[in-house]
Scaffold this active site. Structure first.
Site, PDB file in Angstrom:
ATOM      1  N   HIS A 265      -8.580  -6.196   3.872  1.00 40.00           N
ATOM      2  CA  HIS A 265      -8.304  -5.500   5.119  1.00 40.00           C
ATOM      3  C   HIS A 265      -9.666  -5.137   5.674  1.00 40.00           C
ATOM      4  CE1 HIS A 265      -3.914  -3.848   4.886  1.00 40.00           C
ATOM      5  NE2 HIS A 265      -3.969  -5.149   5.086  1.00 40.00           N
TER       6      HIS A 265
ATOM      7  N   ASP B  70      -7.463  -4.358   9.799  1.00 44.94           N
ATOM      8  CA  ASP B  70      -6.665  -3.135   9.663  1.00 44.94           C
ATOM      9  C   ASP B  70      -7.392  -1.948  10.288  1.00 44.94           C
ATOM     10  OD1 ASP B  70      -4.957  -1.119   8.990  1.00 44.94           O
ATOM     11  OD2 ASP B  70      -5.468  -1.088   6.862  1.00 44.94           O
TER      12      ASP B  70
ATOM     13  N   LYS C   5      -6.786   2.775  -2.703  1.00 48.21           N
ATOM     14  CA  LYS C   5      -7.401   3.695  -1.739  1.00 48.21           C
ATOM     15  C   LYS C   5      -8.153   4.773  -2.504  1.00 48.21           C
ATOM     16  CE  LYS C   5      -6.377   6.116   2.542  1.00 48.21           C
ATOM     17  NZ  LYS C   5      -5.596   6.026   3.775  1.00 48.21           N
TER      18      LYS C   5
ATOM     19  N   ASP D 111     -11.941   7.142   6.146  1.00 48.87           N
ATOM     20  CA  ASP D 111     -11.167   5.932   6.452  1.00 48.87           C
ATOM     21  C   ASP D 111     -10.615   6.016   7.866  1.00 48.87           C
ATOM     22  OD1 ASP D 111      -9.693   3.571   6.084  1.00 48.87           O
ATOM     23  OD2 ASP D 111      -7.973   4.648   5.251  1.00 48.87           O
TER      24      ASP D 111
ATOM     25  N   TRP E 248       0.863  -1.177   0.000  1.00 40.86           N
ATOM     26  CA  TRP E 248       0.000   0.000   0.000  1.00 40.86           C
ATOM     27  C   TRP E 248       0.903   1.232   0.000  1.00 40.86           C
ATOM     28  CZ3 TRP E 248      -0.345   4.015   3.657  1.00 40.86           C
ATOM     29  CH2 TRP E 248      -1.264   5.020   3.289  1.00 40.86           C
TER      30      TRP E 248
ATOM     31  N   ASP F 208     -10.650   3.978  10.439  1.00 41.66           N
ATOM     32  CA  ASP F 208     -10.058   2.792  11.060  1.00 41.66           C
ATOM     33  C   ASP F 208     -10.499   2.586  12.506  1.00 41.66           C
ATOM     34  OD1 ASP F 208      -8.343   1.502   8.965  1.00 41.66           O
ATOM     35  OD2 ASP F 208      -7.499   3.517   8.892  1.00 41.66           O
TER      36      ASP F 208
ATOM     37  N   ASP G  10      -9.642  -2.991   1.036  1.00 37.83           N
ATOM     38  CA  ASP G  10      -9.779  -2.471   2.401  1.00 37.83           C
ATOM     39  C   ASP G  10     -11.120  -1.744   2.424  1.00 37.83           C
ATOM     40  OD1 ASP G  10      -9.772  -0.382   4.439  1.00 37.83           O
ATOM     41  OD2 ASP G  10      -7.649  -0.810   4.760  1.00 37.83           O
TER      42      ASP G  10
ATOM     43  N   HIS H 298     -11.621   2.050   2.096  1.00 36.25           N
ATOM     44  CA  HIS H 298     -11.006   2.738   0.960  1.00 36.25           C
ATOM     45  C   HIS H 298     -11.929   2.959  -0.226  1.00 36.25           C
ATOM     46  CE1 HIS H 298      -6.647   1.651   2.358  1.00 36.25           C
ATOM     47  NE2 HIS H 298      -7.365   2.282   3.264  1.00 36.25           N
TER      48      HIS H 298
ATOM     49  N   GLU I   9      -2.967  -2.838  -2.670  1.00 37.73           N
ATOM     50  CA  GLU I   9      -4.130  -2.274  -1.965  1.00 37.73           C
ATOM     51  C   GLU I   9      -4.428  -0.863  -2.466  1.00 37.73           C
ATOM     52  OE1 GLU I   9      -3.423  -1.843   2.244  1.00 37.73           O
ATOM     53  OE2 GLU I   9      -5.461  -1.126   2.655  1.00 37.73           O
TER      54      GLU I   9
HETATM   55  C1  RNT Z   1      -3.884   2.806   4.816  1.00 37.45           C
HETATM   56  C2  RNT Z   1      -4.003   1.364   4.462  1.00 37.45           C
HETATM   57  C3  RNT Z   1      -2.893   0.486   4.963  1.00 37.45           C
HETATM   58  C4  RNT Z   1      -2.475   0.801   6.386  1.00 37.45           C
HETATM   59  C5  RNT Z   1      -1.632  -0.231   7.027  1.00 37.45           C
HETATM   60  C6  RNT Z   1      -0.933   0.287   8.236  1.00 37.45           C
HETATM   61  O1  RNT Z   1      -4.995   3.518   4.502  1.00 37.45           O
HETATM   62  O2  RNT Z   1      -5.220   0.865   4.909  1.00 37.45           O
HETATM   63  O3  RNT Z   1      -3.239  -0.831   4.822  1.00 37.45           O
HETATM   64  O4  RNT Z   1      -3.575   0.987   7.192  1.00 37.45           O
HETATM   65  O5  RNT Z   1      -0.796  -0.794   6.116  1.00 37.45           O
HETATM   66 ZN    ZN Z   2      -5.529  -1.268   4.732  1.00 37.84          ZN
END
Ligand code: RNT
Ligand code: ZN
Length: 413
Positions: free
Chosen positions: A281, A321, A223, A289, A180, A291, A254, A257, A221
Protein backbone atom coordinates in the site's frame (compact mmCIF):
# COMPACT_ATOMS: atom_id res chain seq x y z
CA UNK A 1 8.38 10.97 -31.61
CA UNK A 2 9.81 14.25 -30.41
CA UNK A 3 13.42 15.38 -30.75
CA UNK A 4 13.27 15.80 -27.04
CA UNK A 5 12.65 12.07 -26.64
CA UNK A 6 15.32 11.17 -29.22
CA UNK A 7 17.86 13.16 -27.27
CA UNK A 8 16.90 11.48 -24.01
CA UNK A 9 17.03 8.08 -25.67
CA UNK A 10 20.62 8.74 -26.72
CA UNK A 11 21.71 9.93 -23.29
CA UNK A 12 20.24 6.88 -21.59
CA UNK A 13 21.74 4.60 -24.21
CA UNK A 14 25.09 6.02 -23.13
CA UNK A 15 24.37 4.48 -19.73
CA UNK A 16 23.37 1.18 -21.28
CA UNK A 17 19.66 1.85 -20.83
CA UNK A 18 17.18 1.15 -23.61
CA UNK A 19 14.32 3.62 -23.14
CA UNK A 20 12.04 1.56 -25.39
CA UNK A 21 12.52 -1.41 -23.11
CA UNK A 22 11.76 0.78 -20.09
CA UNK A 23 8.55 2.04 -21.71
CA UNK A 24 7.48 -1.49 -22.51
CA UNK A 25 8.06 -2.66 -18.97
CA UNK A 26 6.23 0.34 -17.55
CA UNK A 27 3.18 -0.28 -19.70
CA UNK A 28 2.90 -3.79 -18.24
CA UNK A 29 2.67 -2.54 -14.67
CA UNK A 30 -0.84 -2.43 -13.27
CA UNK A 31 -1.35 -0.28 -10.24
CA UNK A 32 -4.37 -0.86 -8.05
CA UNK A 33 -6.17 2.45 -7.65
CA UNK A 34 -8.01 2.58 -4.34
CA UNK A 35 -11.68 3.43 -4.81
CA UNK A 36 -11.84 4.95 -1.32
CA UNK A 37 -10.01 8.18 -2.24
CA UNK A 38 -13.17 9.06 -4.18
CA UNK A 39 -15.42 9.41 -1.14
CA UNK A 40 -13.19 9.67 1.93
CA UNK A 41 -13.67 5.94 2.74
CA UNK A 42 -17.43 6.43 3.21
CA UNK A 43 -18.72 3.45 1.18
CA UNK A 44 -22.29 2.77 0.10
CA UNK A 45 -23.78 1.36 3.27
CA UNK A 46 -24.87 4.60 4.90
CA UNK A 47 -22.61 3.72 7.77
CA UNK A 48 -21.99 6.67 10.03
CA UNK A 49 -18.53 7.82 10.96
CA UNK A 50 -15.26 6.42 9.70
CA UNK A 51 -13.82 4.38 12.56
CA UNK A 52 -10.93 2.06 13.33
CA UNK A 53 -8.23 4.62 14.04
CA UNK A 54 -8.14 6.05 10.51
CA UNK A 55 -9.41 9.48 9.49
CA UNK A 56 -9.91 11.61 6.39
CA UNK A 57 -9.61 15.33 7.02
CA UNK A 58 -10.89 18.20 4.90
CA UNK A 59 -14.20 19.12 3.30
CA UNK A 60 -13.55 19.72 -0.36
CA UNK A 61 -16.90 19.76 -2.18
CA UNK A 62 -18.12 17.16 -4.67
CA UNK A 63 -17.37 13.79 -3.16
CA UNK A 64 -18.99 10.75 -4.78
CA UNK A 65 -22.17 9.59 -3.04
CA UNK A 66 -23.01 6.40 -4.90
CA UNK A 67 -21.80 3.86 -7.46
CA UNK A 68 -22.67 6.02 -10.47
CA UNK A 69 -20.80 9.04 -9.14
CA UNK A 70 -17.80 7.06 -7.94
CA UNK A 71 -17.39 5.22 -11.24
CA UNK A 72 -17.80 8.46 -13.20
CA UNK A 73 -15.00 9.96 -11.10
CA UNK A 74 -12.81 6.89 -11.54
CA UNK A 75 -13.32 7.15 -15.30
CA UNK A 76 -12.34 10.79 -15.27
CA UNK A 77 -9.16 9.91 -13.34
CA UNK A 78 -8.29 7.02 -15.66
CA UNK A 79 -8.52 9.37 -18.64
CA UNK A 80 -5.49 11.18 -17.19
CA UNK A 81 -3.48 8.10 -16.21
CA UNK A 82 -1.43 6.26 -18.82
CA UNK A 83 -1.96 2.51 -19.12
CA UNK A 84 -4.55 0.01 -17.97
CA UNK A 85 -4.86 -0.62 -14.25
CA UNK A 86 -6.93 -2.13 -11.45
CA UNK A 87 -9.47 -0.76 -9.00
CA UNK A 88 -9.12 -1.67 -5.36
CA UNK A 89 -12.48 -2.11 -3.63
CA UNK A 90 -13.59 -2.41 -0.05
CA UNK A 91 -16.50 -4.60 0.99
CA UNK A 92 -18.32 -1.44 2.10
CA UNK A 93 -18.68 -0.56 -1.60
CA UNK A 94 -21.11 -3.40 -2.37
CA UNK A 95 -23.80 -2.42 -4.84
CA UNK A 96 -26.70 -4.39 -3.47
CA UNK A 97 -30.34 -4.14 -2.50
CA UNK A 98 -30.37 -7.44 -0.65
CA UNK A 99 -30.02 -5.69 2.69
CA UNK A 100 -27.49 -8.23 3.94
CA UNK A 101 -24.89 -7.46 6.56
CA UNK A 102 -21.19 -7.79 5.82
CA UNK A 103 -21.00 -11.39 6.99
CA UNK A 104 -23.33 -12.51 4.19
CA UNK A 105 -22.00 -10.64 1.17
CA UNK A 106 -21.48 -12.63 -1.99
CA UNK A 107 -20.14 -12.10 -5.51
CA UNK A 108 -23.59 -11.03 -6.73
CA UNK A 109 -23.32 -7.94 -4.53
CA UNK A 110 -20.35 -6.85 -6.64
CA UNK A 111 -21.73 -7.68 -10.05
CA UNK A 112 -22.01 -4.00 -10.93
CA UNK A 113 -18.29 -3.59 -10.26
CA UNK A 114 -17.37 -6.64 -12.32
CA UNK A 115 -19.43 -5.33 -15.24
CA UNK A 116 -17.79 -1.94 -14.85
CA UNK A 117 -14.31 -3.49 -14.85
CA UNK A 118 -15.04 -5.82 -17.76
CA UNK A 119 -16.22 -3.00 -19.99
CA UNK A 120 -12.97 -1.16 -19.41
CA UNK A 121 -10.50 -4.05 -19.25
CA UNK A 122 -9.67 -3.20 -15.64
CA UNK A 123 -8.72 -5.65 -12.91
CA UNK A 124 -10.21 -5.63 -9.42
CA UNK A 125 -8.73 -6.19 -5.96
CA UNK A 126 -10.63 -6.52 -2.73
CA UNK A 127 -10.54 -5.80 0.99
CA UNK A 128 -12.91 -6.97 3.69
CA UNK A 129 -14.02 -3.90 5.68
CA UNK A 130 -13.44 -4.42 9.39
CA UNK A 131 -14.14 -0.87 10.53
CA UNK A 132 -16.93 1.74 10.33
CA UNK A 133 -19.50 -0.81 11.53
CA UNK A 134 -21.44 -1.24 14.81
CA UNK A 135 -19.71 -4.58 15.42
CA UNK A 136 -16.31 -2.89 15.20
CA UNK A 137 -17.29 0.05 17.38
CA UNK A 138 -14.63 -0.65 20.00
CA UNK A 139 -11.96 -1.46 17.41
CA UNK A 140 -11.89 -5.16 18.17
CA UNK A 141 -12.74 -7.57 15.38
CA UNK A 142 -10.85 -10.79 14.65
CA UNK A 143 -9.10 -10.59 18.04
CA UNK A 144 -12.16 -9.65 20.09
CA UNK A 145 -12.62 -11.54 23.36
CA UNK A 146 -16.31 -11.85 22.39
CA UNK A 147 -16.80 -15.03 20.31
CA UNK A 148 -19.90 -13.62 18.59
CA UNK A 149 -17.95 -10.61 17.34
CA UNK A 150 -15.12 -12.81 16.15
CA UNK A 151 -17.63 -15.09 14.38
CA UNK A 152 -19.16 -12.16 12.50
CA UNK A 153 -15.81 -10.89 11.24
CA UNK A 154 -14.46 -14.35 10.41
CA UNK A 155 -17.55 -14.90 8.27
CA UNK A 156 -17.06 -11.50 6.67
CA UNK A 157 -13.46 -12.36 5.76
CA UNK A 158 -14.51 -15.75 4.43
CA UNK A 159 -17.08 -14.33 2.05
CA UNK A 160 -14.64 -11.60 1.05
CA UNK A 161 -12.16 -14.19 -0.16
CA UNK A 162 -14.88 -15.71 -2.35
CA UNK A 163 -15.74 -12.31 -3.76
CA UNK A 164 -12.08 -11.68 -4.62
CA UNK A 165 -11.81 -15.14 -6.16
CA UNK A 166 -14.85 -14.37 -8.33
CA UNK A 167 -13.15 -11.14 -9.50
CA UNK A 168 -10.10 -13.13 -10.53
CA UNK A 169 -12.17 -15.66 -12.44
CA UNK A 170 -14.49 -13.16 -14.10
CA UNK A 171 -11.76 -10.77 -15.17
CA UNK A 172 -9.10 -13.32 -16.08
CA UNK A 173 -6.45 -11.73 -13.90
CA UNK A 174 -5.54 -12.47 -10.29
CA UNK A 175 -7.19 -10.48 -7.52
CA UNK A 176 -5.63 -9.62 -4.20
CA UNK A 177 -7.74 -9.96 -1.07
CA UNK A 178 -6.12 -7.97 1.72
CA UNK A 179 -7.06 -8.17 5.37
CA UNK A 180 -6.44 -5.17 7.57
CA UNK A 181 -7.97 -4.94 11.02
CA UNK A 182 -7.93 -1.97 13.40
CA UNK A 183 -7.64 -4.09 16.55
CA UNK A 184 -5.70 -2.53 19.36
CA UNK A 185 -5.85 -0.59 22.60
CA UNK A 186 -5.48 3.02 23.60
CA UNK A 187 -4.12 2.06 26.99
CA UNK A 188 -1.21 -0.17 27.85
CA UNK A 189 -2.72 -3.66 27.78
CA UNK A 190 -2.52 -6.25 30.54
CA UNK A 191 -2.43 -9.04 27.97
CA UNK A 192 -0.59 -8.78 24.67
CA UNK A 193 -0.50 -12.46 23.88
CA UNK A 194 -4.22 -13.31 24.20
CA UNK A 195 -5.48 -10.99 21.43
CA UNK A 196 -2.74 -12.25 19.11
CA UNK A 197 -3.64 -15.86 19.84
CA UNK A 198 -7.26 -15.10 18.97
CA UNK A 199 -6.24 -13.26 15.80
CA UNK A 200 -4.10 -16.23 14.77
CA UNK A 201 -6.98 -18.63 15.29
CA UNK A 202 -9.37 -16.41 13.36
CA UNK A 203 -6.95 -16.18 10.44
CA UNK A 204 -6.42 -19.93 10.47
CA UNK A 205 -10.13 -20.43 10.06
CA UNK A 206 -10.42 -17.78 7.35
CA UNK A 207 -7.62 -19.30 5.29
CA UNK A 208 -8.60 -22.93 5.94
CA UNK A 209 -10.87 -22.87 2.92
CA UNK A 210 -8.87 -23.70 -0.19
CA UNK A 211 -9.84 -21.41 -3.02
CA UNK A 212 -8.36 -21.07 -6.50
CA UNK A 213 -4.80 -19.90 -5.93
CA UNK A 214 -4.31 -19.11 -9.60
CA UNK A 215 -6.75 -16.20 -9.38
CA UNK A 216 -6.80 -15.32 -5.68
CA UNK A 217 -3.89 -14.02 -3.60
CA UNK A 218 -4.39 -13.41 0.10
CA UNK A 219 -2.47 -10.79 2.02
CA UNK A 220 -2.34 -9.50 5.59
CA UNK A 221 -1.51 -5.87 6.43
CA UNK A 222 0.22 -4.87 9.64
CA UNK A 223 0.16 -1.53 11.40
CA UNK A 224 2.05 0.21 14.17
CA UNK A 225 -0.68 2.30 15.82
CA UNK A 226 -3.91 4.16 15.08
CA UNK A 227 -5.74 7.20 16.38
CA UNK A 228 -7.14 6.23 19.78
CA UNK A 229 -5.16 3.00 19.53
CA UNK A 230 -1.80 4.33 20.55
CA UNK A 231 -0.63 1.71 23.03
CA UNK A 232 -0.95 -1.61 21.29
CA UNK A 233 -1.71 -3.04 17.85
CA UNK A 234 -2.66 -6.70 17.69
CA UNK A 235 -1.68 -7.14 14.03
CA UNK A 236 1.88 -5.86 14.29
CA UNK A 237 4.55 -6.30 11.63
CA UNK A 238 6.24 -9.18 13.46
CA UNK A 239 2.93 -10.92 13.96
CA UNK A 240 1.99 -10.84 10.30
CA UNK A 241 5.46 -11.39 8.88
CA UNK A 242 5.66 -14.65 10.80
CA UNK A 243 2.05 -15.55 10.05
CA UNK A 244 2.57 -14.96 6.34
CA UNK A 245 5.80 -16.94 6.21
CA UNK A 246 4.27 -19.94 7.93
CA UNK A 247 0.95 -19.95 6.14
CA UNK A 248 1.77 -19.08 2.56
CA UNK A 249 -0.12 -15.79 2.44
CA UNK A 250 1.43 -12.50 1.36
CA UNK A 251 2.67 -9.72 3.56
CA UNK A 252 1.26 -6.36 2.62
CA UNK A 253 3.51 -3.45 3.55
CA UNK A 254 1.82 -0.07 3.93
CA UNK A 255 4.54 2.57 4.18
CA UNK A 256 2.43 4.58 6.65
CA UNK A 257 2.48 1.73 9.13
CA UNK A 258 6.01 1.88 10.48
CA UNK A 259 7.99 4.12 12.74
CA UNK A 260 8.93 7.34 10.93
CA UNK A 261 12.55 6.45 10.18
CA UNK A 262 11.77 2.85 9.25
CA UNK A 263 11.70 2.48 5.49
CA UNK A 264 9.54 0.09 3.51
CA UNK A 265 12.02 0.31 0.62
CA UNK A 266 14.56 -1.44 2.82
CA UNK A 267 12.11 -4.19 3.76
CA UNK A 268 11.24 -5.09 0.16
CA UNK A 269 14.40 -7.09 -0.69
CA UNK A 270 14.33 -8.87 2.66
CA UNK A 271 10.80 -10.07 2.07
CA UNK A 272 11.37 -10.95 -1.57
CA UNK A 273 14.20 -13.19 -0.52
CA UNK A 274 11.79 -15.39 1.40
CA UNK A 275 8.50 -15.13 -0.44
CA UNK A 276 7.48 -15.35 -4.05
CA UNK A 277 5.11 -12.41 -3.90
CA UNK A 278 4.62 -9.26 -1.88
CA UNK A 279 1.94 -6.56 -1.70
CA UNK A 280 2.24 -2.83 -1.07
CA UNK A 281 0.00 0.00 0.00
CA UNK A 282 1.80 3.06 -1.19
CA UNK A 283 0.89 6.13 0.80
CA UNK A 284 2.53 9.21 2.32
CA UNK A 285 2.65 9.48 6.07
CA UNK A 286 3.35 12.92 7.49
CA UNK A 287 4.35 12.55 11.15
CA UNK A 288 1.79 9.75 11.52
CA UNK A 289 -0.22 7.49 9.20
CA UNK A 290 -1.86 10.56 7.72
CA UNK A 291 -2.45 9.12 4.23
CA UNK A 292 -1.49 12.23 2.29
CA UNK A 293 -1.49 12.07 -1.52
CA UNK A 294 1.59 10.27 -2.80
CA UNK A 295 4.34 12.63 -3.96
CA UNK A 296 7.35 11.76 -6.09
CA UNK A 297 9.61 11.88 -3.05
CA UNK A 298 12.79 10.04 -2.14
CA UNK A 299 11.07 7.10 -0.46
CA UNK A 300 8.67 6.54 -3.34
CA UNK A 301 11.63 6.47 -5.73
CA UNK A 302 13.50 4.09 -3.47
CA UNK A 303 10.50 1.75 -3.22
CA UNK A 304 10.36 1.69 -7.02
CA UNK A 305 14.13 1.19 -7.25
CA UNK A 306 13.95 -1.86 -5.00
CA UNK A 307 11.11 -3.43 -6.97
CA UNK A 308 12.97 -2.92 -10.23
CA UNK A 309 16.44 -3.81 -8.92
CA UNK A 310 15.13 -7.05 -7.48
CA UNK A 311 13.63 -7.85 -10.88
CA UNK A 312 10.31 -8.12 -9.09
CA UNK A 313 7.84 -6.09 -11.16
CA UNK A 314 5.75 -9.24 -11.56
CA UNK A 315 6.09 -10.28 -7.93
CA UNK A 316 4.79 -7.16 -6.24
CA UNK A 317 1.14 -6.10 -6.08
CA UNK A 318 1.32 -2.32 -6.07
CA UNK A 319 -1.72 -0.57 -4.65
CA UNK A 320 -2.22 2.99 -3.48
CA UNK A 321 -3.76 3.84 -0.13
CA UNK A 322 -4.47 7.41 0.90
CA UNK A 323 -7.55 9.51 1.44
CA UNK A 324 -7.37 13.25 1.46
CA UNK A 325 -10.67 15.15 1.66
CA UNK A 326 -9.07 18.59 1.41
CA UNK A 327 -8.57 18.72 -2.36
CA UNK A 328 -10.13 17.61 -5.61
CA UNK A 329 -10.42 13.85 -5.16
CA UNK A 330 -10.01 13.03 -8.85
CA UNK A 331 -6.82 15.08 -8.93
CA UNK A 332 -5.63 13.22 -5.83
CA UNK A 333 -5.91 9.93 -7.72
CA UNK A 334 -4.24 11.30 -10.84
CA UNK A 335 -1.32 12.82 -8.92
CA UNK A 336 -0.66 9.65 -6.91
CA UNK A 337 -1.00 7.23 -9.82
CA UNK A 338 1.17 9.29 -12.14
CA UNK A 339 3.76 9.68 -9.41
CA UNK A 340 3.90 5.94 -8.80
CA UNK A 341 4.44 5.45 -12.52
CA UNK A 342 7.08 8.17 -12.67
CA UNK A 343 8.93 6.53 -9.80
CA UNK A 344 8.87 3.21 -11.62
CA UNK A 345 10.03 4.84 -14.84
CA UNK A 346 12.89 6.52 -13.03
CA UNK A 347 13.88 3.13 -11.60
CA UNK A 348 13.63 1.52 -15.04
CA UNK A 349 15.92 4.23 -16.44
CA UNK A 350 18.63 3.57 -13.87
CA UNK A 351 21.69 1.49 -14.79
CA UNK A 352 21.42 -0.67 -11.69
CA UNK A 353 24.02 -3.24 -12.74
CA UNK A 354 26.62 -0.55 -13.25
CA UNK A 355 26.00 1.10 -9.88
CA UNK A 356 25.90 -2.26 -8.11
CA UNK A 357 29.33 -3.02 -9.56
CA UNK A 358 30.67 0.19 -8.00
CA UNK A 359 29.29 -0.97 -4.66
CA UNK A 360 30.91 -4.39 -4.95
CA UNK A 361 34.23 -2.87 -6.00
CA UNK A 362 34.10 -0.55 -3.01
CA UNK A 363 34.08 2.47 -5.32
CA UNK A 364 31.83 4.67 -3.20
CA UNK A 365 32.88 7.81 -5.05
CA UNK A 366 31.62 6.61 -8.43
CA UNK A 367 28.52 5.18 -6.83
CA UNK A 368 27.53 8.48 -5.24
CA UNK A 369 28.56 10.56 -8.26
CA UNK A 370 26.51 8.54 -10.74
CA UNK A 371 23.47 8.20 -8.48
CA UNK A 372 23.40 11.98 -8.12
CA UNK A 373 24.05 12.83 -11.79
CA UNK A 374 21.29 10.46 -12.87
CA UNK A 375 18.79 12.56 -10.97
CA UNK A 376 18.99 15.25 -13.63
CA UNK A 377 18.92 12.98 -16.67
CA UNK A 378 15.97 13.84 -18.93
CA UNK A 379 13.44 11.37 -17.61
CA UNK A 380 10.72 13.94 -18.29
CA UNK A 381 11.15 13.38 -22.03
CA UNK A 382 10.60 9.66 -21.64
CA UNK A 383 7.61 10.26 -19.38
CA UNK A 384 6.05 12.65 -21.93
CA UNK A 385 6.61 10.04 -24.62
CA UNK A 386 4.85 7.46 -22.45
CA UNK A 387 1.87 9.79 -21.91
CA UNK A 388 1.70 10.65 -25.61
CA UNK A 389 1.72 7.01 -26.68
CA UNK A 390 -1.02 6.28 -24.16
CA UNK A 391 -3.16 9.20 -25.33
CA UNK A 392 -3.29 10.94 -21.99
CA UNK A 393 -2.54 14.62 -21.37
CA UNK A 394 1.11 15.66 -21.23
CA UNK A 395 2.60 17.21 -18.13
CA UNK A 396 0.14 19.33 -16.12
CA UNK A 397 -2.31 19.61 -19.00
CA UNK A 398 -4.62 17.11 -17.27
CA UNK A 399 -5.35 19.66 -14.57
CA UNK A 400 -7.54 21.88 -16.76
CA UNK A 401 -9.62 18.84 -17.65
CA UNK A 402 -10.10 17.84 -14.04
CA UNK A 403 -10.97 21.42 -13.13
CA UNK A 404 -13.57 21.50 -15.86
CA UNK A 405 -14.98 18.22 -14.55
CA UNK A 406 -15.12 19.74 -11.10
CA UNK A 407 -17.06 22.73 -12.39
CA UNK A 408 -19.41 20.73 -14.64
CA UNK A 409 -19.97 17.67 -12.48
CA UNK A 410 -18.54 17.68 -8.96
CA UNK A 411 -19.81 21.08 -7.85
CA UNK A 412 -23.34 20.23 -9.01
CA UNK A 413 -23.62 17.39 -6.51
C1 RNT B 1 -5.46 1.55 7.51
C2 RNT B 1 -4.92 0.68 6.43
C3 RNT B 1 -5.95 0.17 5.45
C4 RNT B 1 -6.96 1.22 5.04
C5 RNT B 1 -7.77 0.87 3.85
C6 RNT B 1 -8.98 1.73 3.73
O1 RNT B 1 -4.48 2.13 8.25
O2 RNT B 1 -3.92 1.34 5.74
O3 RNT B 1 -5.32 -0.38 4.37
O4 RNT B 1 -6.33 2.42 4.77
O5 RNT B 1 -8.04 -0.46 3.84
ZN1 ZN C 1 -3.15 0.38 3.96
Amino acid sequence: MSNYYEYAKELYAGQGIDTEEALKKLSNVKISMHCWQGDDVTGFENAGELSGGIAATGNHPGKARNFEELTADLDEAFRMIPGCHKVNLHASYAVTHRGVDRDALSPEDFKAWVDYAKERGLGLDFNPTLFSHPKAADSLTLSSPDPAIRRFWIDHCKCSRKIAESFGKELGQPALDNIWIPDGYKEVPADRLGPRMRLKESLDEIFSEKLDGSVLYDSVESKVFGLGLEAYTVGSHEFYMNYAAKNGVLCLLDNGHYHPTEMVSDKIPSLLLFSEKLALHVTRPMRWDSDHVVRLDDELREIANEIVRCGALDRVFIGLDYFDASLNRVAAWVIGMRNMQKALLSALLTPHAKIKAFQDEGDVTSLLALQEELKTYPMAAVWDEFCARNNVPLRENWLADVQKYEKDVLLKR
